[in-house]
Design a protein around this motif. Structure first.
Motif: not given
Lengths: 273, 211, 506
Positions: C273-299
């Motif tokens: 939980l400690a390792l993975f949960y904090n990387w989730n944030g960008m899944h609120h922005l799928v399809g949004g104006p962020l570089p693909a890598w950020m979205i993918t990392v969060s997914i």
């Protein structure tokens, strides 16, 4: 009811009210409490380990494929193009165009002209079965959508509409609203001319470009009136300009100028012979 | 695992990974994006916002429009944003460099507004819509923003030029007119400034036949 | 209030009892005495946090109902500018998240840390100051939102002048936790303590970063969105979730008297939980104006969350298995189990929603709102209710006055939240499908959502009824606190009961 536990003299020891000197007379909740939890030592199920391994594998592969090479300006996870599924051959080659037109129509025009094209009293005239819509060519329609319409309009020769309705709202230019391109305008008009019993022919982007070419410098606020529009030939595939009867020289001049350049040159050449 | 310092270090390290990876790194990568100048037309995109529009952005923020309206276009083929005509291309990071508060939004209770300035340039439409959304969009659940307008008695000089044209149940009582306040004017200026279809190298607009 | 002489007196008394009263050995009475002393030392600070939290809960519930009604009846209270839907919705979120949920979290954290570290509460003054700052901050913040100063940054809407007040409070709580941790009498760290320590250290870091990079020195462009959703998601994942899990890990085995199924699963669950949960944030922005890598990392991180979620679910389930009968007698257990199951469901729903093909449908719809309430209410709030049902009798040394109100509370909120989450999740999915079909007019999609939104208001009324029942019970309990202690007669029918029927009291 007698209370088996009298509160002792509280002042000397500053006990909370209700607490008791006798520390073994604890309150019931603490008495019935079970001991604090401890951890058991069941080993981790191998299926859990297998699942974790599977997830890590999936994660690594997904990260490799869809990260756009970790570049700041790479927004598509498919930098070499999204794999496009083979499109099915449409029974009606115009189906895609009509659908595009329908979407734009429903978003922009339907609020006043109705989703069924029937129009609304005091708001917008009918488009279903309208002679304006079913004319040979779309040149008048192009202008109405491009620059808007004002003043009274006679639809089907007998019904008078006043676009400046009771609220004084005119139909303004809808060019931007439908998407601002020849393709979009062609799609919308194709949709209108083929829906609700209308029999007009499809409109291509080239027809839009040609039809609007003579008026491309006209301001978007310069709404057309019925009189001006009737000077403009409706156009149509291969149909030459048709002059209105008893036109004034100025009206004839306007008609000539509304023609495509080639045709105009041809007529002037004929006349000058 | 009862060794305090190890626990402490682990707790700090795990959050540090995303603090670096999702906060500091993107800030380095994208925190200083600039405008793009089109080599052919010399147009600068995104264009600067007028002072009125910037004030309007503040009203947009304080009125909380972001809770029902998004300002982001998803890629073609993903969702129906482009098909609905909400934009000509997907939005990218450079589209937002002028926003003091970036209001991407997370709910589409109402339609997306990224390009509303292109789709609906008519100020009068916007004033009517804000005054009572039922006028322009029957069946909408957007609440009326009548507090952005003043209802005044028509003066000696007759109707004001910027009075709203209203009819039927929406019209004010006889002899009165509805005038937009400064706030409404600035908000509408902001809405009309919302255009995100500039051509960018990282997000080209699909080429249409030139008009 | 425990003062110096009281503590000394209790210490002396304890010293007279044979054996170490704290861990292993020692008389039962001695151990219980120690627990009672800890409870008594926690009384005022924890009560402060619980009672102020419950007051904000009532305010937040009213705001929720108003917001829900406004969405299907936009003319409702529409003439007051400060009551626009945006203001009410935002005030609701901040009231329930910061006013209610966080304060109950702190109260539970304090009590659990004292109990698990086996020392009476230290530095009560620090806690009191933290609480005063806290309520001041929330009041100023929510007031600021209602007058139009909302920042429009989700989960960080309180204006700039309010957030530093809250930050100070959180920092004081973190300091207190570390001090308590250092002074602990019990060397072994139980799993709940890992989660609590982590939560209390993570949150000020999150809050501080968000304030600096979004409010004080706002970053440019979409980096704001990245920081915003890094912060907002981690409030859920690194503040509320650990406290909720810490509570479940403590209360379920405590109430049923069994050990936690597997220590190894606990360790695995915590660190994943400690390792993975904090990387989730960008899944609120799928399809949004962020570089693909950020979205993918969060997914990827979101899907990896299956590891801690399933691990924890196995741990909790196998601890409970064979003891589900005890749900009948213990409100604590009922709320805890409901919360634990909801945690698994909410997480599974979250993992699904993060995947691009599903996000394409559910993004921007009411499905997201349903998911938020599944997590914050069906999981977190229910767990907090369960904790309060256990803690309040112990710190007030009184029993719950009314079983009827407990039942009303439980069934009201359980039915209410199910009636909220299930229809809204389904409706959101259909709404998304309709939105993705460009041929469907937008206003038609809106019309489709209306009946479901009215159903949500009905669910909200059920939740409100439950809350009122609980607050009345708590108030009644407090009144009892000022009466002399009366030893309750335990009904033979409720042998292992947590509560005692009011009528049975002498």
């Amino acid at each position: 009811m007698s209370n088996p536990q009298e509160t002792p003299n509280a002042s000397s020891s500053r006990l909370d009210r209700g607490e008791n000197h006798d520390v073994t007379e604890l309150h019931a909740a603490v008495l019935r409490e079970k001991p604090d939890p401890v951890e058991g030592f069941e080993p981790v199920n191998l299926w859990v380990v297998a699942g974790i391994a599977g997830l890590l594998f999936w994660g690594g592969s997904y990260l490799t494929q869809y990260s756009g090479r970790f570049e700041a300006m790479e927004f598509s996870e498919f930098p070499h193009g999204k794999p496009v599924p083979v499109a099915a051959v449409a029974a009606d080659p115009l189906a895609a165009v009509k659908r595009e037109g329908m979407i734009a129509y429903n978003t922009v025009c339907a609020l006043c002209h109705g989703e069924d094209g029937a129009g609304k009293a005091g708001v917008a005239p009918t488009l279903a079965g309208s002679d304006w819509v079913n004319a040979d060519g779309p040149n008048r329609l192009l202008r109405i959508v491009r620059h808007g319409l004002k003043g009274t309009v006679k639809v089907n020769k007998d019904v008078t509409w006043n676009p400046a309705n009771d609220a004084g709202i005119v139909m303004g230019s809808q060019w931007d609203a439908i998407g601002g391109t020849n393709e979009k305008l062609a799609a919308v008009l194709t949709y209108i001319r083929s829906s609700w019993g209308n029999t007009g022919a499809a409109v291509t982007p080239q027809m839009v470009a040609d039809g609007l070419a003579p008026v491309k410098d006209r301001s978007a606020d310069a709404n057309w009136t019925q009189e001006e529009l009737l000077q403009v030939p409706a156009g149509g595939a291969g149909a030459p300009a048709v002059a209105a009867a008893a036109a004034t020289p100025d009206q004839l001049k306007a008609q000539l100028q509304a023609l495509p350049a080639e045709q105009r040159q041809a007529i002037l050449k004929e006349l000058s012979k | 695992m009862s060794y305090g310092p190890l626990l402490f270090l682990g707790i700090l390290f795990t959050l540090a990974t995303s603090w670096v990876g999702l906060v500091l790194l993107p800030h380095r990568q994208m925190g200083a994006l600039g405008q793009h100048t089109d080599t052919n037309t010399a147009a600068i995109y995104p264009a600067d916002r007028s002072g009125e529009a910037q004030q309007g952005a503040e009203h947009y923020r304080s009125l909380g429009c972001v809770y029902c309206h998004t300002q982001q276009i998803r890629p073609e083929g993903y969702g129906s944003d482009i098909e609905r005509g909400w934009g000509r291309r997907r939005t990218v990071s450079r589209d937002y460099i002028h926003d003091k508060t970036v209001m991407l939004g997370t709910m589409r209770t109402g339609p997306d507004l990224t390009n509303i300035g292109e789709r609906q340039a008519d100020a009068a439409w916007h004033y009517r819509h804000l005054y009572n959304p039922q006028i322009t969009s029957p069946g909408s659940i957007m609440p009326p923003h009548a507090f952005l307008f003043d209802v005044r008695t028509i003066g000696q000089a007759g109707r004001s030029t910027n009075a709203l044209v209203l009819e039927g149940p929406f019209a004010p009582p006889a002899g009165q007119e509805v005038i937009p306040t400064r706030r409404a004017e600035q908000l509408v200026a902001y809405l009309r400034s919302l255009k995100s279809s500039g051509d960018l190298p990282e997000a080209p607009v699909k080429k249409e036949e030139a008009q | 209030m425990i003062n110096q002489s009281q503590t000394l007196q209790n210490k002396t008394l304890r010293a007279l009892l044979p054996g170490d009263a704290l861990t292993g050995g020692g008389t039962e009475g001695g151990k219980k005495a120690a627990l009672a002393e800890i409870d008594a030392s926690c009384r005022v600070p924890v009560l402060f946090f619980f009672l102020s939290g419950l007051a904000w809960l009532l305010a937040g519930t009213i705001l929720a109902l108003v917001a829900s009604i406004k969405l299907h009846t936009p003319g409702f209270l529409a003439s007051w500018e400060w009551l626009t839907f945006s203001n009410v919705r935002t005030a609701h979120l901040n009231t329930v998240v910061y006013g209610f949920a966080s304060q109950i979290s702190v109260g539970v954290t304090i009590w659990l840390m004292c109990r698990l570290c086996r020392i009476p509460l230290v530095a009560p003054g620090l806690i009191t100051v933290a609480n005063l700052f806290y309520n001041l901050g929330v009041t100023v913040g929510v007031g600021g939102i209602l007058i139009g100063d909302s920042t429009a940054i989700e989960w960080l809407e309180m204006p700039r002048y309010a957030t530093p007040i809250l930050f100070i409070s959180y920092a004081l709580i973190a300091v207190w936790t570390i001090v308590t941790f250092r002074l602990r009498a019990e060397r072994h760290l139980y799993v709940s303590q890992w989660y609590l320590l982590a939560a209390v250290l993570w949150f000020p870091w999150l809050y501080g970063t968000a304030q600096v990079m979004l409010l004080i020195e706002p970053v440019r462009g979409v980096v704001q969105a990245a920081v915003n959703w890094w912060f907002a998601h981690n409030v859920l994942g690194l503040w509320f979730t650990p406290i909720g899990l810490a509570s479940i890990y403590y209360f379920i085995p405590k109430v049923i008297g069994r050990p936690i199924h597997s220590y190894y699963l606990s360790v695995l669950g915590f660190w994943s939980l400690a390792l993975f949960y904090n990387w989730n944030g960008m899944h609120h922005l799928v399809g949004g104006p962020l570089p693909a890598w950020m979205i993918t990392v969060s997914i990827v991180a979101s899907v990896m969350m299956l590891i801690p979620v399933i691990t924890v679910a196995i741990n909790h389930h196998f601890t409970m298995v064979g003891h589900f009968g005890k749900l009948k007698y213990s409100p604590t257990l009922r709320f805890m189990v409901f919360g634990a199951v909801s945690y698994t469901l909410a997480s599974l729903q979250g993992v699904a929603s993060a995947v691009r093909s599903i996000s394409e449908v559910t993004h921007f719809t009411h499905h997201t709102i349903a998911h938020a309430h599944l997590g914050m209410y069906a999981f977190f709030t229910m767990v907090m209710f369960g904790a309060m049902y256990y803690i309040l009798p112990r710190i007030t040394q009184r029993e719950w006055p009314s079983n009827g109100l407990i039942s009303l509370h439980f069934w009201g909120v359980a039915l209410g939240i199910v009636l909220y989450v299930v229809p809204m999740s389904i409706m959101g999915f259909i709404q998304g499908t309709m939105l993705n079909d460009a041929a469907v007019r937008f206003l038609d999609v809106v019309q489709f959502t209306l009946p479901w939104l009215k159903l949500r208001t009905l669910a909200g009324l059920l939740l409100a009824a439950g809350h009122v029942a609980f607050v009345i019970n708590v108030g009644w309990l407090l009144v009892r606190m000022f009466e002399p202690y009366r030893k309750p007669v335990v009904s033979i029918l409720t042998g292992e009961a947590e509560t005692v029927a009011a009528a049975k009291l002498p």
